[in-house]
Design an enzyme around this catalytic site. Sequence first.
Site, PDB file in Angstrom:
ATOM      1  N   HIS A 286      49.594  49.574  37.227  1.00 18.27           N
ATOM      2  CA  HIS A 286      49.728  49.768  38.669  1.00 18.27           C
ATOM      3  C   HIS A 286      51.011  50.523  38.978  1.00 18.27           C
ATOM      4  O   HIS A 286      50.980  51.720  39.229  1.00 18.27           O
ATOM      5  CB  HIS A 286      49.682  48.394  39.386  1.00 18.27           C
ATOM      6  CG  HIS A 286      49.789  48.482  40.873  1.00 18.27           C
ATOM      7  ND1 HIS A 286      50.530  47.596  41.612  1.00 18.27           N
ATOM      8  CD2 HIS A 286      49.248  49.349  41.734  1.00 18.27           C
ATOM      9  CE1 HIS A 286      50.435  47.932  42.891  1.00 18.27           C
ATOM     10  NE2 HIS A 286      49.649  48.989  42.984  1.00 18.27           N
TER      11      HIS A 286
ATOM     12  N   CYS B  12      54.193  41.312  39.924  1.00 17.26           N
ATOM     13  CA  CYS B  12      54.643  42.200  41.003  1.00 17.26           C
ATOM     14  C   CYS B  12      53.583  42.307  42.094  1.00 17.26           C
ATOM     15  O   CYS B  12      53.852  42.077  43.261  1.00 17.26           O
ATOM     16  CB  CYS B  12      54.964  43.595  40.464  1.00 17.26           C
ATOM     17  SG  CYS B  12      56.458  43.635  39.481  1.00 17.26           S
ATOM     18  N   HIS B  13      52.353  42.645  41.712  1.00 22.24           N
ATOM     19  CA  HIS B  13      51.323  42.850  42.732  1.00 22.24           C
ATOM     20  C   HIS B  13      50.011  42.153  42.381  1.00 22.24           C
ATOM     21  O   HIS B  13      48.964  42.497  42.910  1.00 22.24           O
ATOM     22  CB  HIS B  13      51.087  44.343  42.976  1.00 22.24           C
ATOM     23  CG  HIS B  13      52.353  45.084  43.243  1.00 22.24           C
ATOM     24  ND1 HIS B  13      53.021  45.803  42.262  1.00 22.24           N
ATOM     25  CD2 HIS B  13      53.121  45.170  44.348  1.00 22.24           C
ATOM     26  CE1 HIS B  13      54.120  46.303  42.771  1.00 22.24           C
ATOM     27  NE2 HIS B  13      54.214  45.942  44.035  1.00 22.24           N
ATOM     28  N   GLY B  14      50.072  41.193  41.406  1.00 27.15           N
ATOM     29  CA  GLY B  14      48.918  40.350  41.135  1.00 27.15           C
ATOM     30  C   GLY B  14      47.766  40.998  40.392  1.00 27.15           C
ATOM     31  O   GLY B  14      46.617  40.858  40.800  1.00 27.15           O
TER      32      GLY B  14
ATOM     33  N   PRO C  68      45.271  45.217  41.819  1.00 29.64           N
ATOM     34  CA  PRO C  68      45.357  46.632  42.202  1.00 29.64           C
ATOM     35  C   PRO C  68      45.462  47.629  41.044  1.00 29.64           C
ATOM     36  O   PRO C  68      45.332  48.816  41.274  1.00 29.64           O
ATOM     37  CB  PRO C  68      46.629  46.677  43.046  1.00 29.64           C
ATOM     38  CG  PRO C  68      47.480  45.581  42.515  1.00 29.64           C
ATOM     39  CD  PRO C  68      46.541  44.502  42.044  1.00 29.64           C
TER      40      PRO C  68
END
Lengths: 184, 422, 257
Positions: A124, A148-150, A163
């Site tokens: 990502h 950080c963003h799953g 993501p």
Amino acid sequence: MSDTATPEQTAEIDDQSKRDFLFVSTASVAAVGTALAAWPFIDQMNPAADTLALSTTEVDLEPIEEGQSITVVWRGKPVFIRHRTAKEISEASAVKSADLIDPEGDAERVQKPQWLIMVGVCTHLGCIPLGQKSGESKGDFGGWFCPCHGSHYDTSGRIRKGPAPKNLAVPEYSFLSESKVKIG
Amino acid sequence: MDTNNMHPVMKWVEHRLPVFSFLDHSLGTQYPTPKNLNYWWNFGSLAGLVLVIMIVSGIVLAMHYTAHVDYAFNSVERIMRDVNYGWLIRYIHMNGGSMFFIAVYIHMFRGLYFGSYQAPRELLWIIGVFILLAMMATAFMGYVLPWGQMSFWGATVITNLFSAIPLVGDSIVTLLWGGFSVDNPTLNRFFSLHFLLPFVIVGLVVVHIWALHVHGSNNPTGIDVKSEQDTVGFHPYFTVKDFFGMGVFMIFYMFFVFYAPNFFGEPDNYIPANPLVTPPHIVPEWYFLPYYAILRAFTGDFFVYQIVSLGGLLMDAKLAGVLAMFASILLLLFMPWLDGSKVRSCSFRPIMAMAFWIFFLDCLVLGYIGGKPAEGIYITIGQFATFYYFAHLLVIVPLVSRLERPKQLPDSINASVLKAAE
Amino acid sequence: MHMNKIIKSLVALALVGGVLTAGPAGAAEGTRAPKQSWSFNGLFGTFDRAAAQRGFQVYKEVCAGCHSMNLLSYRHLSQLGFNEEEVKAIAATVEVKDGPDSDGEMFDRPGLPADRFVSPFANANAAAASNNGKVPPDLSLMTKARIGGADYVYGLLTGYEDAPSGVEVPDGGSYNKYFSGQIIAMAPPLSDEAVEYTDGTKPTLAQHAKDITTFLAWAAEPEMEARKRMGIKVLLFLLVLTGMLYAVKRKVWEDLH
């Protein structure tokens, strides 16, 4: 006004076009030269010869027990090396490609099924996923989880949820012997 | 500028930010330039070209250079050996320093010969002298960065100049060093300042050009522009002439970069700095040699020193040498007033022209002496040349300019061009 | 009037040129080593690969006992025509200190192409202690770091001779006519058959000196061949462009004259 030009006019037009040709060709040559001269100033930012020379790393796999992972540094980035259990291998190869965001069979991602070697950088935005140490979250699919963003990765390091667009990258590597691997 | 014929996009921009008419007025068809400028007038644009090349190559080198006494030398050698095209960029930068001084010195001698410093261009000239000073500081600190033997000992000698200042000298030197000798703190601050100063030079150059554009260029006849017949638009006439000059200059410059890259350098600078061993012959870069000769001319028995220091009562020879060296440049600031002639160009002042050429030769002699060891006949020649340098600026120029009767000036620039064409 | 000016300008340029050449070249001392004809001289010069490879052998077997070359890596040797396997084999002959390992210990391992040339001494003090207090200089930049360059290095290696009468040579020193001060701490390093060549070249002192100098010249300026090749192209391009710019300038000014 007559359509035919007088000889003087023709000469003048001729001279004018010669001039234009000279100006345009000179400007073009100068522009090409400037563009060529710019290249060294750009290329200097690419990796230098000494950086490239250090771009392989050798790792001894002997001490890594089944179910354990280690992280080694290769080209300044972490490389995850996991000695997978039989359960992890069967889970990884059982997944149908229709369930995958970035379809790739487990066999395409490993040279020897028990050794999963991949670049530990989330596809990502470049964070390092958790899951290497025993206490860390391994995400919903038992592999790795990027905090950080799953993004959730499975036991083959493939992206399953979140993501990130791609599976964790597999670097170029080769087995020098049963227990020695050269990355890069 | 006729905005009606513009491309719509240009027109849109022009209405909001008049860049096109600005360019046209500063470098374009609307900037009237004397049509008789000779090739000596090319060296201003050449200096500008080298400044741009120096900044671009310098920024790139800074991406690879390490300002630390343990790594500086090797980081430069890594640039030479391992960085893509590093050798090319470093040699462009290294020789660019010399090219910059060649262009600027010729530019200055041109100004001196044709009286370009005279009213109303006094400030233009003074700003130029400040550009020279900033260049000298930049060049000196840049030479320290590779941390070779000449770098180290050059830095030691030049910073020690300040120790000649009475009372506070030693404190100033310690302040410059950031320690008790030239060392890591010195290298770090020199790198920082070497990066900063070129942008200061750019600022000074902008002001220099601004001042130039107020009254326009001087010209070989030194007479003022009187009518439109005397001038042509800067573009295309002088843009193409400047580009042609740049081509010739680049051939000269690139020859050194590719075939004699170390011609202007010293072999000793390829030996890593060693604070315990001074090389047998330390010399500054060639562009500092004349000042170096002036510095060294001041020995206890030099008659000029004896006179100005009242036989050694006023100051020691070391201080006198340092003061003389700085004075040799600072005196140039007063050129517009030292020269009292109503006529600018030496073309109409034969005696002044003669004095100019002798002065030019004297500067070359000083440069030659600066590169020779301080012994025997070289000291005597250096002292005489130093004496003459100051005599020229302080005595010959003021007297000759006021006493000489100039030749008949042409009626106009146009008239002089027509006469030369006959 | 016009001619006069041109002559004056030319004289001025010649004088400037005179000073520029006199400056850096000045202050030579002792006997100047005679010029040799080198493969790498001139606008198109290249390094004689065979000579440089033999020179590397001389360095390895003779010089490397005392002199480091710490700006070079084994991988650089591929520029001399050694292939990848040969470079690996050359690197593998040396022991390189590496570490710390997972136990915090330093360990020795065989060299890799990316390693720098291993120095004969751990540091300058050790080097001085083993050499009568004089540190043998690093050879990476030798031909660039001495006035006279390659000619000087060659001259020095072949310039040992008996001291003239009246010159006293202290213990541990030798007389060399090209060395500044003539008394050099390095004993004559080369002699006939100092190194056994495998390519059938006659191993004379002069040959050894020529080979090691070629190697050192390459080591000091590995970019030289690329530089000269690019230089020709750049200068030709600039000549053409400048010619065209001159034509443009003439055309633009034509209607004024």
